[in-house]
Design an enzyme around this catalytic site. Structure first.
Site, short mmCIF file in Angstrom:
data_model
loop_
_atom_site.label_atom_id
_atom_site.label_comp_id
_atom_site.label_asym_id
_atom_site.label_seq_id
_atom_site.Cartn_x
_atom_site.Cartn_y
_atom_site.Cartn_z
N GLY A 13 0.78 -1.25 0.00
CA GLY A 13 0.00 0.00 0.00
C GLY A 13 0.80 1.28 0.00
O GLY A 13 0.22 2.35 0.19
N SER A 19 1.81 8.30 1.85
CA SER A 19 1.01 7.11 2.18
C SER A 19 1.16 6.73 3.66
O SER A 19 2.25 6.80 4.23
CB SER A 19 1.48 5.91 1.35
N ILE A 20 0.05 6.29 4.24
CA ILE A 20 0.08 5.78 5.62
C ILE A 20 1.05 4.60 5.69
O ILE A 20 1.81 4.48 6.66
CB ILE A 20 -1.34 5.40 6.07
N VAL A 65 -4.00 -6.60 -5.87
CA VAL A 65 -4.67 -7.61 -5.03
C VAL A 65 -5.94 -8.18 -5.68
O VAL A 65 -6.51 -9.13 -5.15
CB VAL A 65 -5.00 -7.09 -3.61
N TYR A 155 -18.69 8.50 2.50
CA TYR A 155 -17.76 7.36 2.58
C TYR A 155 -18.43 6.11 1.97
O TYR A 155 -17.77 5.23 1.44
CB TYR A 155 -17.28 7.14 4.01
N LYS A 162 -15.10 -1.41 4.84
CA LYS A 162 -14.31 -1.38 6.08
C LYS A 162 -14.99 -2.20 7.18
O LYS A 162 -14.31 -2.80 8.02
CB LYS A 162 -14.07 0.05 6.55
N ILE A 191 -6.44 11.72 7.12
CA ILE A 191 -5.08 12.18 6.81
C ILE A 191 -5.02 12.49 5.32
O ILE A 191 -5.54 11.71 4.51
CB ILE A 191 -4.03 11.09 7.15
N ALA A 195 -5.15 8.83 -1.54
CA ALA A 195 -6.51 8.27 -1.49
C ALA A 195 -7.53 9.27 -0.95
O ALA A 195 -8.72 9.09 -1.12
CB ALA A 195 -6.54 6.99 -0.65
P1 NAD Z 1 -2.73 5.86 -0.41
O1 NAD Z 1 -3.38 6.26 -1.67
O2 NAD Z 1 -1.38 6.35 -0.14
O3 NAD Z 1 -2.73 4.27 -0.28
C1 NAD Z 1 -3.73 3.45 -0.84
C2 NAD Z 1 -3.00 2.31 -1.53
O4 NAD Z 1 -3.90 1.34 -2.04
C3 NAD Z 1 -2.13 2.79 -2.70
O5 NAD Z 1 -0.80 2.43 -2.50
C4 NAD Z 1 -2.73 2.04 -3.88
O6 NAD Z 1 -1.75 1.70 -4.84
C5 NAD Z 1 -3.28 0.81 -3.18
N1 NAD Z 1 -4.22 0.06 -4.00
C6 NAD Z 1 -5.42 0.48 -4.52
N2 NAD Z 1 -5.96 -0.51 -5.26
C7 NAD Z 1 -5.10 -1.57 -5.20
C8 NAD Z 1 -5.09 -2.88 -5.76
N3 NAD Z 1 -6.07 -3.32 -6.57
N4 NAD Z 1 -4.03 -3.70 -5.49
C9 NAD Z 1 -3.02 -3.27 -4.72
N5 NAD Z 1 -2.96 -2.04 -4.16
C10 NAD Z 1 -4.00 -1.21 -4.40
O7 NAD Z 1 -3.75 6.30 0.76
P2 NAD Z 1 -3.77 6.02 2.33
O8 NAD Z 1 -4.67 7.04 2.88
O9 NAD Z 1 -2.40 5.87 2.84
O10 NAD Z 1 -4.54 4.61 2.41
C11 NAD Z 1 -3.98 3.47 3.04
C12 NAD Z 1 -5.03 2.77 3.89
O11 NAD Z 1 -5.37 3.62 4.99
C13 NAD Z 1 -6.33 2.45 3.19
O12 NAD Z 1 -6.80 1.18 3.63
C14 NAD Z 1 -7.27 3.53 3.68
O13 NAD Z 1 -8.62 3.12 3.64
C15 NAD Z 1 -6.77 3.66 5.09
N6 NAD Z 1 -7.17 4.88 5.81
C16 NAD Z 1 -6.91 6.12 5.28
C17 NAD Z 1 -7.28 7.27 5.97
C18 NAD Z 1 -7.04 8.66 5.41
O14 NAD Z 1 -7.72 9.59 5.85
N7 NAD Z 1 -6.10 8.83 4.49
C19 NAD Z 1 -7.92 7.14 7.23
C20 NAD Z 1 -8.15 5.86 7.74
C21 NAD Z 1 -7.77 4.75 7.03
O1 0WE Z 2 -10.36 4.93 3.02
C1 0WE Z 2 -10.26 6.09 2.67
C2 0WE Z 2 -10.23 6.47 1.21
C3 0WE Z 2 -10.31 5.28 0.32
C4 0WE Z 2 -10.53 5.58 -1.13
C5 0WE Z 2 -10.25 6.79 -1.75
C6 0WE Z 2 -10.46 6.94 -3.12
C7 0WE Z 2 -10.25 8.24 -3.83
C8 0WE Z 2 -9.91 8.02 -5.29
C9 0WE Z 2 -11.02 4.55 -1.90
N1 0WE Z 2 -11.24 4.69 -3.21
C10 0WE Z 2 -10.95 5.85 -3.84
N2 0WE Z 2 -11.18 5.94 -5.19
C11 0WE Z 2 -10.75 6.99 -5.93
O2 0WE Z 2 -11.03 7.05 -7.16
N3 0WE Z 2 -10.22 7.07 3.65
C12 0WE Z 2 -10.44 6.67 5.03
C13 0WE Z 2 -10.03 8.51 3.36
C14 0WE Z 2 -11.39 9.11 3.25
O3 0WE Z 2 -12.10 8.99 2.10
C15 0WE Z 2 -13.32 9.61 2.33
C16 0WE Z 2 -13.36 10.11 3.62
C17 0WE Z 2 -12.13 9.78 4.22
C18 0WE Z 2 -11.70 10.09 5.62
C19 0WE Z 2 -14.41 9.74 1.46
C20 0WE Z 2 -15.54 10.41 1.92
C21 0WE Z 2 -15.59 10.91 3.21
C22 0WE Z 2 -14.51 10.78 4.09
#
Ligand code: NAD
Ligand code: 0WE
Length: 255
Positions: A13, A19-20, A65, A155, A162, A191, A195
């Site tokens: 990821g 990225s987280i 994946v 969401y 989730k 954060i 994404a």
């Molecule tokens: P990010 O975009 O940096 O990471 C998301 C990752 O998912 C990317 O590296 C992307 O390549 C990967 N991905 C998407 N489709 C895929 C596939 N088919 N196969 C393999 N990899 C795939 O964003 P992030 O915010 O770091 O997200 C990481 C995780 O943290 C996610 O599960 C997200 O739901 C979760 N999360 C994010 C937030 C936020 O606010 N950013 C909050 C809570 C949880």
């Molecule tokens: O899990 C996430 C985001 C996941 C995500 C983000 C995207 C944007 C681009 C999944 N699919 C896509 N597809 C795309 O095309 N988060 C926890 C971050 C997030 O996303 C939101 C949030 C928060 C927080 C969407 C709506 C409301 C709050």
């Protein structure tokens, strides 16, 4: 001697340095872990490879994946290089952009399937493929969000995914406990990552989180990384099946 010295594992990821998963990787490496990384596609490989190298890792493997063969190939490469591993980090989510905008009831069958496949089923598949190479004492951590247990505006189908991910964490933990393998999730506050970019109203989400959270600030990749480090290390040896909130206390506070 770091908390993770002698431990090896794989991080799914990382897309870029926001990225987280990257925040988690940095914490793990600082405590001596040896890391492997996967990337979704060639465009991202260009980002991930230099980041991996900066943490002394040259094990950088492709993995979409949605493709079971690619998941199998990752773990067979890891076995070739390392034999056994100690941890797996799942930080992957995806839904169609339109499904995070339109009313939830408009979610198509295909959009629902896609979100649950990439964001939830993938944990089950990664775990199954990791099992033959995971050491006793192994730890698996996935990333989740509060939208699993509350309806967070927009969401939508990701919240359903989730919820499935969090339930999968509990069922996997129940199954793997007898092998002394632990499975947990970190539920992070919002954060600004790739994404999160392009999501309507995300700025507002950040503002409300900052204002309402007891800590009066947003959480960072470093905050999340440190909690993931705890869950992946022996410090959390008695913890499994848990959803660990790293959201500045947001979910515990009313109005
Ligand atoms: P990010 O975009 O940096 O990471 C998301 C990752 O998912 C990317 O590296 C992307 O390549 C990967 N991905 C998407 N489709 C895929 C596939 N088919 N196969 C393999 N990899 C795939 O964003 P992030 O915010 O770091 O997200 C990481 C995780 O943290 C996610 O599960 C997200 O739901 C979760 N999360 C994010 C937030 C936020 O606010 N950013 C909050 C809570 C949880
Ligand atoms: O899990 C996430 C985001 C996941 C995500 C983000 C995207 C944007 C681009 C999944 N699919 C896509 N597809 C795309 O095309 N988060 C926890 C971050 C997030 O996303 C939101 C949030 C928060 C927080 C969407 C709506 C409301 C709050």
């Amino acid at each position: 001697m770091g908390l993770m010295s002698g431990k090896k594992g794989v991080i799914f990821g990382v897309a870029n340095d926001k990225s987280i998963a990257w925040g988690i990787a940095q914490q793990l490496r600082a405590e001596g872990a040896e890391l492997a990384f996967t990337y979704l596609n060639e465009a991202l490989e260009k980002r991930v490879r230099p980041l991996a190298e900066s943490l002394d890792s040259s094990l950088v493997l492709p993995c979409d994946v949605q493709n079971e063969d690619e998941i199998v190939a990752v773990f067979s490469e890891l076995e070739k290089h390392w034999g056994k591993i100690d941890f797996v980090v799942h930080a992957i989510a995806f839904a169609n952009r339109e499904d995070l905008k339109q009313p939830f009831s408009q979610t198509s069958r295909e959009g629902f399937r896609l979100a649950l496949d990439v964001s939830a089923y993938s944990l089950v598949s990664l775990t199954r493929c990791a099992l033959p190479v995971l050491n006793d004492g192994g730890s698996i951590v996935a990333m989740t969000y509060l939208g699993s247990v509350r309806s967070v505006p927009a969401y939508n189908v990701m919240g359903v995914a989730k919820a499935a991910l969090e339930s999968s964490v509990r069922y996997l933990a129940a199954e793997l406990g007898e092998r002394n393998i632990r499975v947990n999730a970190v539920s992070a506050g919002p954060i600004k990552t790739l994404a999160a970019s392009g999501i309507g109203g995300f700025k507002e989400k950040l503002r409300v989180a900052e204002e309402r959270a007891p800590l009066k600030r947003l959480v960072t990749q470093e905050d999340v990384g440190k909690s993931a480090l705890y869950l992946l290390s022996d410090l959390s040896s008695g913890v499994t099946g848990e959803i660990h909130y790293v959201d500045g206390g947001f979910s515990t506070a009313a109005g």
